[in-house]
Design an enzyme around this catalytic site. Structure first.
Site, PDB file in Angstrom:
ATOM      1  N   LYS A  66       0.805  -1.233   0.000  1.00  6.90           N
ATOM      2  CA  LYS A  66       0.000   0.000   0.000  1.00  6.90           C
ATOM      3  C   LYS A  66       0.840   1.287   0.000  1.00  6.90           C
ATOM      4  CE  LYS A  66      -4.131  -1.968   2.075  1.00  6.90           C
ATOM      5  NZ  LYS A  66      -5.200  -1.838   3.055  1.00  6.90           N
ATOM      6  N   ASP A 102      -9.911   2.764   1.946  1.00  2.00           N
ATOM      7  CA  ASP A 102      -9.967   2.060   3.237  1.00  2.00           C
ATOM      8  C   ASP A 102     -10.658   2.940   4.284  1.00  2.00           C
ATOM      9  OD1 ASP A 102      -8.744  -0.363   2.562  1.00  2.00           O
ATOM     10  OD2 ASP A 102      -6.741   0.450   2.854  1.00  2.00           O
TER      11      ASP A 102
END
Ligand code: NAP
Length: 274
Positions: A66, A102
């Site tokens: 990420k 997220d």
């Protein structure tokens, strides 16, 4: 023309994202598919070029890529810059746009259970990657965040980042404290509970009815959530966080409403088989 999407990570076998997205394409009769690819850290750059060359329209990015993917992208959205991490990439006119769903996915799931706004007190247990995404998405709502992390230095880093972006936050010692009993919502973001282990401290003193969230969803109810339930709290697990990060990624890629119910149903069915 069929649109191709994927998720890359290492390991990736456990990912439920293909099930969720493919069920959504089926529900809307869309010509699209979603695959999962195991990509080791040393191959990340080549994998990104490969996905682009193969004509993928977008892909999700999970652990451990990420942050590592940032140098391979052309642009970042405001959400990705705030989080300092990317979980969604869109190929737009040949450019790779990094985005993060997220935190916004978590916020969307939380808003089904509480209204966010000035003065709301939210305790965040943990200060890892997930906590960072959640905190950076919650901060713009004007909520007061209280960070509690086992390693205070990591908590302090998160605190600084939240404040840097204009959010309101403080740090308390890891363990039960006054803040916990005054909270409107407590969010458990550590990996404690994945192995059904007991939490190191109790929530005793918390007001019955307080919203308590654990972002773990397997096990469905961690010992932490079970103990909150016994104390009369309203409990929520992390399944809808997973769902809505996928829903938000879909909407970023396809610029249209995602079939949330079909995606949720597929996720729940897949998890029941795990
Ligand atoms: N529902 C969803 O969609 C979703 C999405 C992302 C993540 N998750 C879940 O969130 C959890 C954390 O993920 P992450 O990416 O944030 O991991 P991470 O970056 O490795 O952070 C782990 C966090 O857990 C804490 N921790 C670990 N072991 C602990 C222990 N024995 N006692 C106290 N604290 C402990 C760490 O504290 P220290 O700083 O002190 O080490 C840190 O705050 C995982 O269970 C993951 O499955 C769920």
């Amino acid at each position: 023309m069929v649109k191709h999407f994927a998720v890359i990570g290492c390991p990736i076998a456990h990912s439920l994202s293909p099930v969720m997205h493919n069920a959504g394409y089926k529900a809307l009769d869309l010509a699209a598919d979603y695959q999962k690819f195991q990509v080791s850290p040393e191959d990340l750059g080549e994998a990104v070029l490969g996905l682009k060359a193969l004509g993928f329209s977008g892909w999700n990015v999970t652990v451990p890529h990420k942050e590592a993917i940032l140098p391979f992208l052309d642009e970042l959205t405001e959400e990705a810059r705030r989080a300092g991490a990317v979980n969604t990439v869109k190929v737009h006119k040949g450019r790779l746009i990094g985005h993060n769903t997220d935190g916004s996915g978590f916020v969307r799931s939380l808003q089904e259970h509480m209204e966010l706004g000035e003065g709301k007190k939210i305790v965040l247990l943990g200060a890892g990657g997930a906590a960072k995404g959640i905190a950076m998405a919650l901060a713009p709502f004007g909520v007061q965040l209280c960070i509690m992390n086992r390693t205070p230095e990591r908590g302090a880093e998160l605190l600084e980042k939240i404040r840097e972006w204009g959010g309101q936050a403080r740090q308390e010692v890891w363990g039960r404290g006054e803040w916990l009993t005054q909270a409107d919502c407590v969010i458990q973001t550590t990996s404690l509970g994945l192995k059904k282990e007991d939490y190191p401290f109790s929530l005793e003193g918390i007001h019955p009815g307080t919203l308590v969230v654990d972002i773990i969803f397997n096990p469905w109810e961690t010992p932490f959530l079970q103990s909150a339930k016994v104390l009369g709290c309203k409990i929520v697990n992390g399944m809808d966080m997973l769902l809505y990060q996928g829903v938000n990624a879909w909407e970023f890629w396809l610029e249209d409403k995602a079939p949330v119910d079909a995606m949720r149903k597929a996720l729940y069915q897949a998890l029941a088989q795990v």
